[in-house]
Design an enzyme around this catalytic site. Sequence first.
Site, PDB file in Angstrom:
ATOM      1  N   SER A 233       0.818  -1.203   0.000  1.00  0.00           N
ATOM      2  CA  SER A 233       0.000   0.000   0.000  1.00  0.00           C
ATOM      3  C   SER A 233       0.858   1.263   0.000  1.00  0.00           C
ATOM      4  O   SER A 233       1.933   1.304   0.609  1.00  0.00           O
ATOM      5  CB  SER A 233      -0.903   0.009   1.234  1.00  0.00           C
ATOM      6  OG  SER A 233      -1.575   1.242   1.371  1.00  0.00           O
TER       7      SER A 233
ATOM      8  N   GLN B 207       0.362  -0.659  -4.794  1.00  0.00           N
ATOM      9  CA  GLN B 207      -0.927   0.029  -4.830  1.00  0.00           C
ATOM     10  C   GLN B 207      -0.699   1.530  -4.734  1.00  0.00           C
ATOM     11  O   GLN B 207       0.016   2.005  -3.846  1.00  0.00           O
ATOM     12  CB  GLN B 207      -1.817  -0.443  -3.678  1.00  0.00           C
ATOM     13  CG  GLN B 207      -3.154   0.291  -3.564  1.00  0.00           C
ATOM     14  CD  GLN B 207      -3.067   1.526  -2.681  1.00  0.00           C
ATOM     15  OE1 GLN B 207      -2.270   1.585  -1.738  1.00  0.00           O
ATOM     16  NE2 GLN B 207      -3.869   2.534  -2.982  1.00  0.00           N
TER      17      GLN B 207
ATOM     18  N   TYR C  46      -2.106   5.458  -4.345  1.00  0.00           N
ATOM     19  CA  TYR C  46      -2.970   6.608  -4.160  1.00  0.00           C
ATOM     20  C   TYR C  46      -2.265   7.785  -4.823  1.00  0.00           C
ATOM     21  O   TYR C  46      -1.054   7.974  -4.631  1.00  0.00           O
ATOM     22  CB  TYR C  46      -3.167   6.937  -2.676  1.00  0.00           C
ATOM     23  CG  TYR C  46      -3.981   5.944  -1.887  1.00  0.00           C
ATOM     24  CD1 TYR C  46      -5.272   5.599  -2.275  1.00  0.00           C
ATOM     25  CD2 TYR C  46      -3.460   5.379  -0.725  1.00  0.00           C
ATOM     26  CE1 TYR C  46      -6.016   4.700  -1.530  1.00  0.00           C
ATOM     27  CE2 TYR C  46      -4.204   4.474   0.033  1.00  0.00           C
ATOM     28  CZ  TYR C  46      -5.477   4.143  -0.384  1.00  0.00           C
ATOM     29  OH  TYR C  46      -6.213   3.253   0.351  1.00  0.00           O
TER      30      TYR C  46
ATOM     31  N   THR D 280      -5.937   2.583  -6.876  1.00  0.00           N
ATOM     32  CA  THR D 280      -7.195   2.629  -6.134  1.00  0.00           C
ATOM     33  C   THR D 280      -8.007   3.832  -6.608  1.00  0.00           C
ATOM     34  O   THR D 280      -7.520   4.960  -6.590  1.00  0.00           O
ATOM     35  CB  THR D 280      -6.933   2.717  -4.627  1.00  0.00           C
ATOM     36  OG1 THR D 280      -6.306   1.501  -4.194  1.00  0.00           O
ATOM     37  CG2 THR D 280      -8.223   2.908  -3.850  1.00  0.00           C
TER      38      THR D 280
ATOM     39  N   ARG E  51     -15.399   7.528   9.089  1.00  0.00           N
ATOM     40  CA  ARG E  51     -14.882   6.469   9.947  1.00  0.00           C
ATOM     41  C   ARG E  51     -15.168   6.813  11.417  1.00  0.00           C
ATOM     42  O   ARG E  51     -14.348   7.421  12.111  1.00  0.00           O
ATOM     43  CB  ARG E  51     -13.370   6.302   9.727  1.00  0.00           C
ATOM     44  CG  ARG E  51     -12.937   6.269   8.256  1.00  0.00           C
ATOM     45  CD  ARG E  51     -13.013   4.901   7.652  1.00  0.00           C
ATOM     46  NE  ARG E  51     -12.635   4.907   6.233  1.00  0.00           N
ATOM     47  CZ  ARG E  51     -11.399   4.816   5.767  1.00  0.00           C
ATOM     48  NH1 ARG E  51     -10.380   4.709   6.617  1.00  0.00           N
ATOM     49  NH2 ARG E  51     -11.164   4.803   4.465  1.00  0.00           N
TER      50      ARG E  51
ATOM     51  N   LYS F 131      -8.488  -0.755  -8.924  1.00  0.00           N
ATOM     52  CA  LYS F 131      -9.133  -1.342  -7.745  1.00  0.00           C
ATOM     53  C   LYS F 131     -10.223  -0.428  -7.207  1.00  0.00           C
ATOM     54  O   LYS F 131      -9.992   0.769  -7.008  1.00  0.00           O
ATOM     55  CB  LYS F 131      -8.077  -1.601  -6.659  1.00  0.00           C
ATOM     56  CG  LYS F 131      -8.622  -2.238  -5.385  1.00  0.00           C
ATOM     57  CD  LYS F 131      -7.484  -2.508  -4.405  1.00  0.00           C
ATOM     58  CE  LYS F 131      -7.962  -3.248  -3.165  1.00  0.00           C
ATOM     59  NZ  LYS F 131      -8.849  -2.404  -2.332  1.00  0.00           N
TER      60      LYS F 131
ATOM     61  N   SER G  55     -14.355  -4.240  -5.499  1.00  0.00           N
ATOM     62  CA  SER G  55     -13.988  -3.963  -4.114  1.00  0.00           C
ATOM     63  C   SER G  55     -14.817  -2.841  -3.539  1.00  0.00           C
ATOM     64  O   SER G  55     -15.158  -1.879  -4.239  1.00  0.00           O
ATOM     65  CB  SER G  55     -12.501  -3.583  -4.035  1.00  0.00           C
ATOM     66  OG  SER G  55     -12.129  -3.196  -2.731  1.00  0.00           O
TER      67      SER G  55
ATOM     68  N   HIS H  46     -13.498  -1.359  -0.798  1.00  0.00           N
ATOM     69  CA  HIS H  46     -12.464  -0.784   0.062  1.00  0.00           C
ATOM     70  C   HIS H  46     -12.658  -1.278   1.495  1.00  0.00           C
ATOM     71  O   HIS H  46     -12.515  -0.517   2.471  1.00  0.00           O
ATOM     72  CB  HIS H  46     -12.502   0.741   0.006  1.00  0.00           C
ATOM     73  CG  HIS H  46     -11.171   1.391   0.263  1.00  0.00           C
ATOM     74  ND1 HIS H  46     -10.430   1.994  -0.717  1.00  0.00           N
ATOM     75  CD2 HIS H  46     -10.441   1.523   1.401  1.00  0.00           C
ATOM     76  CE1 HIS H  46      -9.318   2.475  -0.204  1.00  0.00           C
ATOM     77  NE2 HIS H  46      -9.294   2.203   1.090  1.00  0.00           N
TER      78      HIS H  46
ATOM     79  N   ASP I 211     -12.130  -8.576  -3.863  1.00  0.00           N
ATOM     80  CA  ASP I 211     -11.773  -8.635  -2.450  1.00  0.00           C
ATOM     81  C   ASP I 211     -12.960  -8.194  -1.618  1.00  0.00           C
ATOM     82  O   ASP I 211     -13.984  -7.756  -2.139  1.00  0.00           O
ATOM     83  CB  ASP I 211     -10.508  -7.830  -2.135  1.00  0.00           C
ATOM     84  CG  ASP I 211     -10.729  -6.325  -2.083  1.00  0.00           C
ATOM     85  OD1 ASP I 211     -11.871  -5.858  -2.300  1.00  0.00           O
ATOM     86  OD2 ASP I 211      -9.765  -5.581  -1.839  1.00  0.00           O
TER      87      ASP I 211
ATOM     88  N   GLY J 143     -14.433  -9.388   2.474  1.00  0.00           N
ATOM     89  CA  GLY J 143     -15.226 -10.377   3.180  1.00  0.00           C
ATOM     90  C   GLY J 143     -14.802 -11.814   2.985  1.00  0.00           C
ATOM     91  O   GLY J 143     -15.502 -12.726   3.441  1.00  0.00           O
TER      92      GLY J 143
ATOM     93  N   ARG K 276     -13.365 -14.991   3.991  1.00  0.00           N
ATOM     94  CA  ARG K 276     -12.997 -15.573   5.277  1.00  0.00           C
ATOM     95  C   ARG K 276     -12.828 -17.090   5.215  1.00  0.00           C
ATOM     96  O   ARG K 276     -12.367 -17.696   6.176  1.00  0.00           O
ATOM     97  CB  ARG K 276     -14.064 -15.250   6.339  1.00  0.00           C
ATOM     98  CG  ARG K 276     -14.282 -13.751   6.585  1.00  0.00           C
ATOM     99  CD  ARG K 276     -13.050 -13.095   7.193  1.00  0.00           C
ATOM    100  NE  ARG K 276     -13.271 -11.698   7.510  1.00  0.00           N
ATOM    101  CZ  ARG K 276     -13.023 -10.681   6.684  1.00  0.00           C
ATOM    102  NH1 ARG K 276     -12.527 -10.935   5.467  1.00  0.00           N
ATOM    103  NH2 ARG K 276     -13.238  -9.431   7.039  1.00  0.00           N
TER     104      ARG K 276
ATOM    105  N   ARG L   9      -8.080  -8.288   5.757  1.00  0.00           N
ATOM    106  CA  ARG L   9      -8.043  -8.310   7.219  1.00  0.00           C
ATOM    107  C   ARG L   9      -7.572  -9.635   7.813  1.00  0.00           C
ATOM    108  O   ARG L   9      -6.801  -9.612   8.784  1.00  0.00           O
ATOM    109  CB  ARG L   9      -9.411  -7.937   7.778  1.00  0.00           C
ATOM    110  CG  ARG L   9      -9.762  -6.445   7.642  1.00  0.00           C
ATOM    111  CD  ARG L   9     -11.104  -6.161   8.301  1.00  0.00           C
ATOM    112  NE  ARG L   9     -11.496  -4.761   8.207  1.00  0.00           N
ATOM    113  CZ  ARG L   9     -12.237  -4.245   7.231  1.00  0.00           C
ATOM    114  NH1 ARG L   9     -12.634  -5.032   6.226  1.00  0.00           N
ATOM    115  NH2 ARG L   9     -12.554  -2.966   7.230  1.00  0.00           N
TER     116      ARG L   9
END
Length: 358
Positions: A116, A138, A140, A166, A175, A232, A254, A256, A287, A289, A291, A311
Site C-alpha cells: 500500500s 498500490q 494513491y 485505487t 470512519r 481497484k 472492491s 475498500h 476482495d 469479506g 474468510r 483483514r
Amino acid sequence: MTDVLPAIDLDSVVNLADFEPLARERMRGPAYDYVAGGAWDEITLGESVEAWQRYRFVPRVLSDVRSIDLSGSFLGRRFPLPIAVAPMAAQAMAHPGAEAEMLAGAAARGIPFCLSTSSSMTIEDVAAAAPEAERWFQLYVVGGMAYSREMVQRAEAAGFRALVLTVDLPVLGRRERDQRSGFVVPPMPLIDGAGDERTRRYGSLEDQRSQGLTWETVAEIRSWSSLPLVVKGILSPADASLAAEAGVAAIVVSTHGGRQLDRAISSPHALAGVVEAVDGRCEVWVDGGIRRGLDVLTALALGATGVLVGRPFYWALAAGGRAGVERAVDILRDEIELAMALLGVRELGGVSGDLLAG
C-alpha cells in the site's frame, strides 16, 4: 504493540476467524478499531462477509479427485493458489516487522503481495526484504501527479511487477470508530513524503479529489511505467466496461473493505455484473469479506480470476508474524482443496457457475 504476551500455538488456530481475537489482544485499541472498522454504520462491512455465505453449492459426484490442482493465475503468471495479499495500511501496527514480515509470509507460500501507498515502510525496504517475491504496488495519487509518478517509477525500479490504482477514494469515508477512539495515524513514509505538516497522512489523501482524477487520468498513469495497470475499487458494470476500454490489465471488484461508501453493494453481489460487462477484455479480481476457502471458490464460480484477502492476513500478522501469515495461507489452501474434492472438481478451471444454485 502491547506488552509481551504468551506465544501463540499457531497449530491451535483452526480457521481465519480465530486470528482476530488473538490480534485484538496484541494491538492497541485504536489501532485495532482502525483496521476492523468500516464507514458510517458499517452495513457494507458486515454484508461483505455475509453475502458470500448466502450462496449455495451444487456439487458433482463420482469424479476422480485423487489429484487436485489448486494453482491459479494473476496477470498471466501461475501461482500455487488463486489468492493474493491485498494492500493494507500501516502494518507496523500489527507487527514490528510490518510489511516486510507480511511479504515474507506470502513469499514463503508463493502468493503475490500488494504494498500500500499507506505502508509503514518504503518501497525499497520492502523490496529488499524478499527480492524474488511477487510484489505489486498500490497507488494513491497523493502529493501531486509528479510525486505519484515518482512513486510508480520507484516501484518499477525496485522490481514490483504490477501497479494497482485505487479509484474509490476521492475523499475518505466517514470512519466513526476512529473519531471515537481518537486514532492517530502512524508514520507512513510514502504518504508523509507527499506534503508539508498540514497535508500529511490522511490530509494528503484528499489530493485524490484535488487532482480531479478521471478515466482520462488513468491513461496518463498507465503511461508512467511498463507495469500492467490494475484498477481497484470497481462495483459498477458501466465503470468496469470503461476500465476495460482504458486498457487495464485487471479490475478489482472492491468496496475498500467497507470503509468508504456505506450501503454500497457488496463485492460478491457486484461481481457477476462486472464479469459480464468486461466480457473477457481483462482479468477480474475481487476482495472484501473473504474468510473461507468456500468464499474463494464462490468468487471463482462467479467469474473472478483471483481473490485478494485483507483483514484475515492482517490479524494473522499481528498474532504470529510471518509464521501467522503462513498459517493463514495454509488454512485457506486446505479449505480450498477439501471443498474442491467435495464439489467434484480437480482444477480451478472446473469451478464455474454450474456449481452454484440459481
